[in-house]
Each structure stands twice: as C-alpha cells, then as structure tokens.
Design a protein around this motif. Structure first.
Motif, short mmCIF file in Angstrom:
data_model
loop_
_atom_site.label_atom_id
_atom_site.label_comp_id
_atom_site.label_asym_id
_atom_site.label_seq_id
_atom_site.Cartn_x
_atom_site.Cartn_y
_atom_site.Cartn_z
N GLU A 168 1.12 -1.73 -0.25
CA GLU A 168 -0.13 0.41 0.01
C GLU A 168 0.83 1.07 -0.26
O GLU A 168 0.80 2.17 -0.65
N HIS A 169 1.79 1.41 1.07
CA HIS A 169 2.90 2.06 0.67
C HIS A 169 3.40 2.77 -0.68
O HIS A 169 3.94 3.44 -0.97
N ASP A 170 3.99 1.99 -1.19
CA ASP A 170 4.89 1.77 -2.59
C ASP A 170 3.69 2.49 -3.48
O ASP A 170 3.68 3.29 -4.14
N LYS A 171 2.40 1.74 -3.81
CA LYS A 171 1.27 2.36 -4.27
C LYS A 171 1.12 4.06 -4.36
O LYS A 171 0.82 4.71 -4.71
N GLU A 172 0.90 5.07 -3.42
CA GLU A 172 0.54 5.51 -2.50
C GLU A 172 1.90 5.92 -3.13
O GLU A 172 1.81 7.46 -3.54
N VAL A 173 3.04 5.68 -2.72
CA VAL A 173 4.39 6.68 -3.35
C VAL A 173 4.18 7.36 -4.85
O VAL A 173 4.11 7.95 -5.36
N LEU A 174 3.86 5.88 -5.93
CA LEU A 174 3.87 5.55 -7.29
C LEU A 174 2.64 6.85 -7.37
O LEU A 174 2.66 8.24 -8.70
N GLU A 175 1.69 7.11 -6.70
CA GLU A 175 0.02 8.45 -7.02
C GLU A 175 0.86 9.62 -6.12
O GLU A 175 0.62 9.71 -7.73
N ARG A 176 1.34 9.76 -5.98
CA ARG A 176 2.23 10.65 -5.47
C ARG A 176 2.79 11.27 -6.35
O ARG A 176 2.68 12.75 -6.39
N ASN A 177 3.85 10.10 -7.01
CA ASN A 177 4.90 10.99 -7.84
C ASN A 177 3.81 11.17 -9.02
O ASN A 177 4.56 12.39 -9.60
N LYS A 178 2.93 10.33 -9.15
CA LYS A 178 2.17 11.18 -10.40
C LYS A 178 1.23 12.37 -10.04
O LYS A 178 1.33 12.94 -11.77
N LYS A 179 0.79 12.21 -9.08
CA LYS A 179 0.43 13.71 -9.01
C LYS A 179 1.05 14.78 -9.28
O LYS A 179 0.77 15.90 -9.21
N VAL A 180 2.57 14.38 -8.12
CA VAL A 180 3.34 15.69 -8.53
C VAL A 180 4.05 16.15 -9.81
O VAL A 180 3.93 17.69 -10.57
N GLY A 181 3.93 15.11 -11.16
CA GLY A 181 4.31 15.28 -12.64
C GLY A 181 3.00 16.06 -12.83
O GLY A 181 3.11 17.04 -14.35
N GLU A 182 1.26 15.64 -12.91
CA GLU A 182 0.75 16.55 -12.99
C GLU A 182 0.56 18.05 -12.95
O GLU A 182 -0.12 19.08 -13.53
N ILE A 183 1.20 17.79 -12.09
CA ILE A 183 0.96 19.87 -11.08
C ILE A 183 2.28 19.99 -11.83
O ILE A 183 1.75 21.33 -12.21
N GLU A 184 3.43 19.72 -12.10
CA GLU A 184 4.36 20.20 -12.71
C GLU A 184 4.51 20.73 -14.46
O GLU A 184 4.18 21.72 -14.63
N ASN A 185 3.06 19.82 -15.24
CA ASN A 185 2.75 20.01 -16.45
C ASN A 185 1.45 21.65 -16.27
O ASN A 185 2.04 22.60 -17.11
N LYS A 189 0.78 27.05 -16.85
CA LYS A 189 -0.13 27.97 -16.90
C LYS A 189 1.12 29.12 -16.87
O LYS A 189 1.00 30.53 -17.04
N GLU A 190 2.36 28.84 -16.74
CA GLU A 190 3.77 29.82 -17.21
C GLU A 190 3.22 30.43 -18.88
O GLU A 190 3.95 31.55 -19.05
N ASN A 191 3.43 29.10 -19.43
CA ASN A 191 3.25 29.75 -20.92
C ASN A 191 2.22 30.84 -21.26
O ASN A 191 2.26 31.58 -22.93
#
Length: 522
Positions: free
Chosen positions: A74-91, A96-98
């Motif tokens: 479950e911890h590994d799954k949460e880490v993957l989901e968080r990394n995915k959300k962080v990537g989406e937020i960066e995109n 928005k900058e553009n």
C-alpha cells in the motif's frame, strides 16, 4: 471376674489401636496415589499448553509478516500515486507559465494600441471644446431673442420650465418606480419560489401522529386488577411516581395513559410493561421500576441526540445540547414531533444555504437547534426563541447560530444571513399540509383576530379571512380610500399582522376598492 474384665478391656483397646493404624496406612496409600495422578495430569496440561502457545506464536508471526507485506504494498502504491500527481501538477504549472507569458505579450500590444487611441481622443476633445464654446455663444444669442419675443426674463422662463418638468418627472418617476418594484418582485418571487420548491422537494417529511394519550395493551383483563391493587394503592403509586393519569375503564385488554408530557407517558409505559412482565406489582416495586426506567430513558435520550447529530453531519456539539436534542423526541408542537420538525428544518436550511452559496453545515446546525428553548429543564418567563439563544450562547455556539435561534420569531434583530433562512425553513416545516394540528378554538380565534385587525383601519368597510386564514381580503369604501392609498393600506396591514400576530406560513393581504353608481329607472 475382675481379671477377665481387665483382659477384655485391654483386648478392646488393642483392637481399636490396631484398627486406627491400619486405617491410616490405607488412607496414606490412597492419598499418595491421588497425588501422583494429579501430578501426571498437571504435566500433561503443561505440555498441551506449551504446544498451543508455540502454535499461536507461529500463527501471529505469520499474520505479522502478511500485514507487513500488505502495508508495504500500500505504501509503494501511495508513493507511485503521489509521484504521478506531482508530475501532473508540474505540467499544469508549466502550462500556466506559458499562458501568463502569452497574456503579458498581449497586454503590451494592447497598451501600445491604447496610447494611440488616447492621442486621438485628446485631439477630438480639443475639437469638441471648440464646438462647445461656439454652441454656448449661439445659445446666449438665442435666449436673448426668445426673451424679446416672449416678454419673459430667462429666470421666469426657467421657473416655469422647471415647474412643468418637475410635475412631468414626478409622474414618470412614480410610473418607473412602480415598474421597477413590480419587476423586482416578480424576479425575487420567482427565484425564491425556485429555491424553496427545490428545498421542499428534496426533503422527505412525515405526517403528524402525536397524541396526548398512550394506549397500553394487556394480554387479559385479569391484569387490570393487579394494576389497580388493593383499594387502588398500586394505581395511586404509579400516578404519583410518573405524574401520569391511568384510566382503567371498560375498554377490553387496554389501559390508557394520559399526560401532556410525552416523556412522562413513555416512562409510565415502559414501567408498566416491566411490571406486568415481572408480575410483582406493589408500591415499593413500582417506585424501584419507575426510577430505573427513568435512568434508562435518560441514556436513551443521549443516544437519540447522538444519532441525530451523526445523521445530520453535525460535529463538536456540547453534551448538554446533545441531551436537549434527544429530549425533543418526546416533545410535540401542535401535534408535530419536535425532533422531526427540527431535523426537517435543519435539512431544509442545509439545502437552501447550499443553493445560495453559503455554509450548509452552519445552517444545518442553526436549524437543528432553533427550538431547543421548547425543552427547558426549568420553568422560565423567557420565550423559547430567546431561551434557546441563551442556552446556545452558554454552551459556546457560533454567534451566527445564536442569532438565528433568537431571531427566528423576530424577537431579536437579524445580524447574519442564515437567520432569515432558519426563519423561512421553520415556517415551511410548520406550515406544510399535514405537519401540524391546531385546536379548533385557536384556529377560529386567529381568523377573528385577522378580520378585527383589518377593520380597525379607517375606510375599511368589510374584511374576510379566507383559504383557512392564508389570505385576508379587505373591502374599502371608494369615497374614503384612493387607488394609491389602497396599496399603502395593504402594506400597512401586512406589516401589522407580521409584528402583532403569530401564525404558521404566510398571509396574503388583498385590498379591494370598487366604485359603484346605482340608479333605478321607474
């Protein structure tokens, strides 16, 4: 003979001693055998316990390992989901900058265009100022010519013109004001009806079924005698302990419990149920059972209050307020259960507040607590609205909730937006068909008071309360009241009803002015 007696005695003593010795030997052997058996059983039990403990230990170790593996997954799954959300937020941030850079470029371009437009406007303003100067000269010359022709000075002409314009403007303003008021009323009424209808349609409510009596059914009429007791002592003890009147009449297999306090009736009903089931009915037992039932009912009241606030999603309510909410279950207002009314009001408040973009949780809280002043622990001269506000303030409620409770019958000034919402939802819950019952005398008296209030105004010829008191039609004398005064009279009567009378729902006031000319041909 003496020697023979002595010998027999000695022989008897020796026999007794021998018997005692033999008995002790036999007893010691038996005891030793039992001790050995007990030790053997103890060793067996210890071995079984050790084996079982080892088995349980291994099972727990296996369960711990499985739990660790599951938590790690479950911890590994949460880490993957968080990394995915962080990537989406960066995109999204890059997008928005553009967008911001593009907007900056567009703003620079618009700024340059605005500078050019400003220069053109300045040139045009100069031209307009020149034209205005020329126009003023022409106007002065024109005024001098008009004064010569009309033989009036400019001041006199202005006064006449201003007077004519005043009267014309006043007429137009009244007409425009009436149109604006009517348009605003239509839009406001339409929007209000929409929100109220949506709130009502999304709320499920029950019909009133509360009474002032409870019928306690019996298995047979023989139990009536036990309830009454010798010379009526049992029934007197029950009435004294519960404060409820017991009516034992010819009704088969039934005893009627009569009281205007539903909580007392419930205590009496549960106590009778236990006494009849136990079979022991006497004054001492009655007092013991009633006291025990009263304590259990207090616990039930707390459970009802806690269940209610959980179902409504209300948190952080003081324990004393929770208890008061639970007590509402055993109170009624015009036959409508007070807890059901408060829950219905809370749901309506939450829906209406959400439709208006306000805080639905705060509105629900105020709606649930608006009638807590109707279940006081002590008698007081304060009205239930003011008492409820005082209790809410005492137990640390939000100032908006306190104001809504105290102002839902206009006994306090409304200082927050949720106050009129609670007032409206309280009226909706109480005025809907099937919600409440009213005593016939009170209903007739309210109709008479309405008609009397309208007839107290000058120029009123007749007044009729129709549609079960929902509408008041006032007929005025045409010679004493003008059309404009009719609207004013309707407003004044409505305001006076609102301030001086208590009524469910709303009352429509219609003023009718009719001019009749009657002649008889002979």
């Amino acid at each position: 003979m003496d020697n023979l007696g002595i010998i027999d005695a000695v022989v008897a003593v020796v026999g007794v001693i021998v018997g005692i010795v033999v008995g002790r030997l036999i007893f010691s052997k038996d005891t030793k055998k039992r001790i050995e058996d007990a030790e053997s059983q103890a060793q067996t039990i210890i071995k079984d316990a050790e084996l079982r403990a080892e088995t349980i230990k291994k099972e727990k170790q296996l369960e711990a390992k499985e739990k660790f593996v599951q938590l790690k997954a479950e911890h590994d799954k949460e880490v993957l989901e968080r990394n995915k959300k962080v990537g989406e937020i960066e995109n999204r941030i890059k997008q928005k900058e553009n967008t911001i850079n593009q907007k900056e470029a567009n703003l620079d371009k618009q700024l340059k265009e605005n500078l050019v437009i400003k220069e053109n406007l300045n040139r045009q303003i100069e031209v307009v100022n020149q034209k205005r100067t020329e126009l003023e000269k022409h106007q002065e010359e024109h005024i001098r010519r008009l004064e010569k022709i009309s033989n009036l000075s400019s001041e006199e002409a202005k006064e006449q013109l201003i007077e004519s314009l005043k009267s014309e403007a006043k007429t137009q303003a009244l007409s425009l004001q009436q149109e604006i008021i009517e348009d605003a009323k239509q839009k406001a009424n339409k929007e209000a009806r929409k929100i109220i209808i949506q709130s009502i349609q999304r709320t499920a409510a029950e019909q009133t079924i509360e009474n002032t009596v409870t019928v306690f059914n019996l298995e047979s009429d023989e139990i009536k005698g036990q309830i009454i007791g010798r010379e009526g002592r049992n029934i007197r003890a029950i009435e004294a302990a519960t404060g409820v009147d017991l009516i034992v009449d010819d009704t088969p297999e039934a005893v009627v419990l009569s009281s205007f306090d539903p909580l007392r009736r419930e205590v009496a009903r549960l106590s009778l149920q236990r006494l009849v089931a136990d079979g022991r009915i006497h004054p001492a037992r009655i007092e013991e059972v009633v006291e025990k039932t009263r304590r259990q009912l207090e616990e039930q009241v707390m459970e009802i209050g806690e269940r209610t606030i959980i179902e409504l999603g209300i948190h952080g309510l003081h324990k004393e307020l929770v208890r008061i909410v639970g007590k509402m279950r055993f109170r009624s207002s015009y036959g409508q259960n007070l807890l059901m009314h408060s829950r219905e009001t809370a749901n309506l408040c939450g829906i209406m507040a959400a439709e208006l973009g306000m805080n639905p949780k705060l509105a629900k809280r105020a709606g649930l607590l608006h009638d807590i002043g109707k279940v006081p622990d002590e008698e007081t001269e304060l009205s239930h609205a003011l008492l409820g506000a005082k209790l809410a303030e005492k137990y640390g409620e939000n100032p908006a909730v306190v104001n809504a409770i105290g102002a839902h019958h206009d006994e306090m000034e409304m200082l927050y937006v949720i106050s009129p919402i609670v007032q409206a939802c309280d009226a909706i819950s109480g005025a809907r068909p099937g919600a409440r019952r009213e005593i016939m005398q009170q209903y007739i008296q309210r109709i008479k008071d309405l008609e009397t209030l309208a007839q107290s105004y000058t120029g009123v010829e007749k007044a009729y309360a129709i549609q079960a008191g929902r509408e008041l039609r006032v007929i005025v004398e045409a010679d004493k009241v003008t059309d404009d005064e009719s609207g004013k009279l309707s407003f004044e009567i409505a305001q006076k009803i609102q301030t001086e009378m208590t009524y469910p729902g709303q009352i429509k006031v219609t003023v009718i002015r009719e001019k009749r000319a009657v002649n008889v041909a002979r």
